[in-house]
Design a protein around this motif. Structure first.
Motif, short mmCIF file in Angstrom:
data_model
loop_
_atom_site.label_atom_id
_atom_site.label_comp_id
_atom_site.label_asym_id
_atom_site.label_seq_id
_atom_site.Cartn_x
_atom_site.Cartn_y
_atom_site.Cartn_z
N GLU A 101 40.93 19.85 19.18
CA GLU A 101 40.00 20.71 19.35
C GLU A 101 38.70 20.15 18.33
N GLU A 102 39.01 19.73 17.01
CA GLU A 102 38.10 19.35 16.17
C GLU A 102 37.30 17.89 16.58
N VAL A 103 38.24 17.25 17.40
CA VAL A 103 37.61 15.74 17.64
C VAL A 103 36.62 16.05 18.84
N GLN A 104 37.10 16.97 19.98
CA GLN A 104 36.22 17.30 20.80
C GLN A 104 34.86 18.02 20.43
N LYS A 105 34.98 18.94 19.39
CA LYS A 105 33.50 19.60 19.14
C LYS A 105 32.88 18.43 18.02
N LYS A 106 33.50 17.67 17.49
CA LYS A 106 32.57 16.98 16.72
C LYS A 106 32.07 15.76 17.11
N HIS A 107 33.00 14.84 18.00
CA HIS A 107 32.91 13.57 18.28
C HIS A 107 32.74 13.38 20.05
N LEU A 108 33.23 14.26 20.95
CA LEU A 108 33.34 14.24 22.25
C LEU A 108 32.55 15.09 23.01
N SER A 109 31.88 15.99 22.40
CA SER A 109 31.13 17.14 23.21
C SER A 109 30.01 16.60 24.23
N VAL A 110 29.59 15.32 23.86
CA VAL A 110 28.57 14.51 24.83
C VAL A 110 29.34 14.53 26.40
N PHE A 111 30.50 14.71 26.38
CA PHE A 111 31.30 14.87 27.88
C PHE A 111 31.24 15.89 28.46
N SER A 112 30.84 16.86 27.90
CA SER A 112 31.43 18.34 28.43
C SER A 112 30.82 18.68 29.73
N SER A 113 29.62 17.92 30.25
CA SER A 113 29.08 18.00 31.28
C SER A 113 29.54 16.96 32.57
N LEU A 114 30.45 16.03 32.03
CA LEU A 114 31.44 15.23 33.04
C LEU A 114 32.66 15.50 33.23
N PRO A 115 32.84 16.03 34.60
CA PRO A 115 34.07 16.56 34.94
C PRO A 115 35.19 15.70 35.18
N ASN A 116 34.85 14.19 35.26
CA ASN A 116 35.95 13.11 35.53
C ASN A 116 36.30 12.33 34.28
N VAL A 117 36.01 12.93 33.14
CA VAL A 117 36.41 12.33 31.78
C VAL A 117 37.53 13.13 31.32
N TYR A 118 38.56 12.12 30.94
CA TYR A 118 39.87 12.78 30.35
C TYR A 118 40.06 12.08 29.09
N PHE A 119 40.79 12.57 28.10
CA PHE A 119 41.03 12.17 26.89
C PHE A 119 42.43 12.37 26.46
N PHE A 120 43.36 11.61 26.16
CA PHE A 120 44.72 11.55 25.96
C PHE A 120 44.92 10.97 24.64
N PRO A 121 46.01 11.44 23.90
CA PRO A 121 46.62 10.62 22.80
C PRO A 121 47.38 9.39 23.28
N LEU A 122 47.15 8.22 22.57
CA LEU A 122 48.03 7.29 22.88
C LEU A 122 49.30 7.21 22.29
N GLN A 123 50.20 7.14 23.10
CA GLN A 123 51.83 7.19 22.79
C GLN A 123 52.38 6.13 23.33
N MET A 124 52.49 5.08 22.65
CA MET A 124 52.88 3.64 23.12
C MET A 124 54.18 3.89 23.84
N GLU A 125 55.14 4.54 23.24
CA GLU A 125 56.58 4.48 23.87
C GLU A 125 56.59 5.20 25.19
N MET A 126 55.79 5.99 25.50
CA MET A 126 55.56 6.87 26.65
C MET A 126 54.85 5.65 27.74
N ILE A 127 53.91 5.43 27.37
CA ILE A 127 53.09 4.25 28.05
C ILE A 127 54.12 2.95 28.71
N LEU A 128 54.67 2.72 27.89
CA LEU A 128 55.62 1.45 28.00
C LEU A 128 57.10 1.63 28.66
#
Length: 373
Positions: free
Chosen positions: A140-167
């Motif tokens: 929530e803090e990251v969104q408010k401080k750094h990613l709020s510029v994307f609030s009007s773009l419905p096709n943008v998604y952010f996820f934590p990078l969890q390598m073991e899950m990805i690999l």
């Protein structure tokens, strides 16, 4: 003459007869009592609904939206109805994928511009950014401080990078479980090399480094981008899921791992595997090549300005190029690591004009706040 049929019950007749025989003062009293009763019911109903005022409902909606965009469900747990996991978003097979394998926050303006430009030029495709520095705790803090510029773009998604899950479910997981990141010289780079391969193998789509500014949609599906006349880049590529080329890259990555050699798990890996599929002729013009079912795109589609000339992006041009054959422009972050050049609002440079045209929201924030968001 038509006849309207009206049906009264005996109780209705009694009530009507009683009302017509009442005095006017009694009628007034009844009307006042009815008025008060209606007012009381209305007030009670209004108070119940006002327990959830518009501001609360809006915040609740935003929180649900942010949670679905920022936080995947916990591993080995049943996802809540409002949550989205990476696979939920990526399963369509046509997402645009970005990675940040360091804890660096906030994202640079170039990273934000890369994401916004992709969201604008691929409006029907999901734009997905995996961030190592993003956690369920700070989302929530990251969104408010750094990613709020994307609030009007419905096709943008952010996820934590969890390598073991990805690999997981790829040959790369065994490598990851054995490697010691603390002893790796280029860990941020080789871990990114591994993640992009795994994500493309499992889901398909287009991967781009975060220093590409998209200019127009890329119509190709299975493609490599030539970085030069000899080498294939791993900074931008697109494949359908479970493509043989990506599988061979993962196998070679693990079998012939040399993390101490710059680019060995990236550009050099892709060039080695490409050479197993076909013999490439050197590019002499603007042509592309077919290598089986893979299109090898001309360097001019992404690299019209070579790394040695990257400063030209940060200069004023008498006549700017149209880049009419480019899908995206690579701004050579690695070459720029010593100069630390950035887009400056009002500078009239080529990069400023690229921001204005392709990531207008990021540019507007920079113009208001200086060179940082």
């Amino acid at each position: 003459m038509s006849r309207r049929i009206i049906m009264f019950s005996f109780a209705d007749c009694q009530a009507y007869f009683y009302f017509t025989t009442m005095k006017n003062t009694q009628k007034v009293v009844i009307f006042l009592l009815l008025f008060l009763a209606v007012g009381f019911l209305y007030k009670a109903n209004f108070q119940n609904t006002s327990l959830y005022p518009v501001s609360y409902l809006y915040e609740n909606y935003i929180n649900k939206t942010l949670k679905s965009k920022l936080v995947p469900p916990q591993n080995n747990s049943e996802p809540a109805e409002k949550d989205l996991s990476p696979s939920d978003v990526l399963n369509g097979g046509d997402s645009i994928i970005y990675l940040e394998t360091t804890d660096k926050l906030p994202p640079t303006s170039l990273v934000l511009c890369a994401i916004e430009s992709a969201a604008h030029h691929y409006p029907t495709r999901s734009v997905v950014f995996f961030m190592k520095g993003l956690t369920e705790i700070n989302a929530e803090e990251v969104q408010k401080k750094h990613l709020s510029v994307f609030s009007s773009l419905p096709n943008v998604y952010f996820f934590p990078l969890q390598m073991e899950m990805i690999l997981s479910d790829t040959p790369l997981l065994s490598w990851y479980q054995k490697v010691n990141p603390a002893k790796e010289i280029y860990w941020a780079h080789v871990s990114s090399d591994a993640c992009r391969l795994a994500l493309l193998w499992k889901y398909g789509g287009i991967y781009m480094d975060t220093n590409f500014i998209s200019l127009r949609p890329n119509p190709h599906h299975n493609f490599l981008a030539a970085e030069s006349k000899q080498y294939s880049s791993n900074a931008v590529l697109g494949f359908s899921s479970q493509h043989e080329f990506i599988w061979k890259c993962m196998e070679d990555f693990v079998k012939n791992y040399h993390g101490e050699i710059w680019g060995y798990q990236g550009t050099l890996l892709f060039t080695r595997i490409r050479n197993q599929f076909c013999t490439m002729a050197s590019f002499t013009g603007k042509e592309d090549f077919m290598c089986g079912n893979i299109t090898i795109l001309n360097p001019g589609h992404f690299y019209p300005i070579e790394p040695g000339s990257f400063k030209r992006y940060y200069e004023v041009w008498d006549k700017e190029p149209t880049f009419d054959t480019c899908y995206a422009l690579h701004l050579w972050n690695y070459a720029n690591r010593g100069d630390h050049r950035a887009m400056v609002p009002g500078s009239n440079t080529l990069v400023e004009h690229l921001y204005q045209k392709n990531c207008p929201s990021v540019y507007a924030e920079l113009a208001r706040n200086g060179t940082s968001l």
